[in-house]
Design an enzyme around this catalytic site. Structure first.
Site, PDB file in Angstrom:
ATOM      1  N   TYR A   1       0.869  -1.191   0.000  1.00 37.72           N
ATOM      2  CA  TYR A   1       0.000   0.000   0.000  1.00 37.72           C
ATOM      3  C   TYR A   1       0.894   1.225   0.000  1.00 37.72           C
ATOM      4  CZ  TYR A   1       0.024   0.339   5.275  1.00 37.72           C
ATOM      5  OH  TYR A   1       0.350   0.442   6.602  1.00 37.72           O
TER       6      TYR A   1
ATOM      7  N   GLU B   1       1.855  -0.918  -6.182  1.00 38.60           N
ATOM      8  CA  GLU B   1       1.461  -0.052  -5.070  1.00 38.60           C
ATOM      9  C   GLU B   1      -0.041   0.182  -5.164  1.00 38.60           C
ATOM     10  OE1 GLU B   1       3.005   1.433  -2.513  1.00 38.60           O
ATOM     11  OE2 GLU B   1       5.140   1.210  -2.965  1.00 38.60           O
TER      12      GLU B   1
HETATM   13 ZN   LIG Z   1       5.660  -1.625   0.632  1.00 31.08          ZN
END
Ligand SMILES: [Zn+2]
Length: 254
Positions: A35, A99
């Site tokens: 994240y 991500e």
């Molecule tokens: Zn990470």
């Protein structure tokens, strides 16, 4: 470089300068899920493309499912840092980093948005198909760097990904009473626990002593595979889940 063609057709391109060649001719055979841990998606995107940050990722997935590619899959993005999996270091050379926009534990850790998870699943299916990445190598950042990282965290819906054909998962055994192991214990049961964690891929030494590192690795395991309670205590549910996960590996892996 002014740009490149997206490896994933659904991605917009915003080039990050933060990448290099994969070392020793390594090819991606791991996906690492992160994240962003920043207040907004655009601020994370700017940071991942800022030469000052010296971090990047191949992909960024927004809450609404929009995907940005920042580094070519053939190149080594700088997302994983120090870590190991199955005894191998330099995770960046052997992985593709994704991500997922979420402010993370420092900012309230909201649920991941359904459209975002749908996009993550579609992206992962595409990547695993193109690079023949096996399910048990779709990992959390916290799996490869348990002492440093807790992303993408216990709310990341691994069960949903698995149901869509992405990642390795078994339904966690229910939490109930029974024998458990925690910091300070020693002996064969601890050794067996450490052996199972190491066999699955975690970077833990088999010492027979349940030390702080073991606790951290158990917590990392729980965050991914038994998210209902992440406390670093190897209770019966944790051990059973780990055991069943190992049993569910293809025979040539375990
Ligand atoms: Zn990470």
């Amino acid at each position: 470089m002014s740009g490149f063609l997206a490896d994933y057709t659904g991605a917009e391109i915003r080039v990050s300068p933060n990448f290099g060649p994969r070392r020793d001719g390594m090819r991606p055979d791991i996906i690492i899920m992160h994240y962003t841990g920043m207040q907004t998606g655009p601020s994370a995107e700017a940071w991942l493309c800022d030469p000052v940050s010296e971090v990047s990722s191949h992909y960024l997935v927004y809450e609404d499912g929009a995907i940005v590619q920042m580094v070519r899959e053939s190149d080594r993005a700088w997302h994983a840092g120090r870590g190991t999996w199955r005894g191998r270091a330099d995770i960046n050379s052997s992985s593709i980093g994704i991500e997922v926009v979420n402010p993370g534990h420092s900012y309230g850790y909201p649920d991941f948005a359904p459209a975002q998870i749908d996009a993550v699943i579609a992206l992962c299916r595409d990547i695993t198909g193109r690079h023949s990445i096996v399910p048990e190598r779709v990992l959390a950042h916290s799996d490869t760097a348990p002492g440093r990282k807790i992303d993408p965290g216990e709310k990341f819906p691994w069960a949903q990904l698995h149901a869509a054909g992405v990642g390795h998962y078994v339904d966690p055994s229910p939490i109930h009473g029974g024998r458990f192991l925690s910091v300070g214990e020693r002996g064969e049961p601890v050794e067996a626990l450490q052996s199972m964690l190491a066999l699955y891929g975690y970077g833990v030494e088999i010492t027979g002593t349940f030390d702080q590192t073991t606790e951290i690795v158990v917590a990392a395991f729980q965050r991914h595979f038994r998210p209902e309670r992440v406390d670093g205590v190897a209770d019966r549910s944790t051990i059973e889940t780990l055991h069943r996960l190992l049993a569910a590996l293809p025979p040539d892996v375990a």
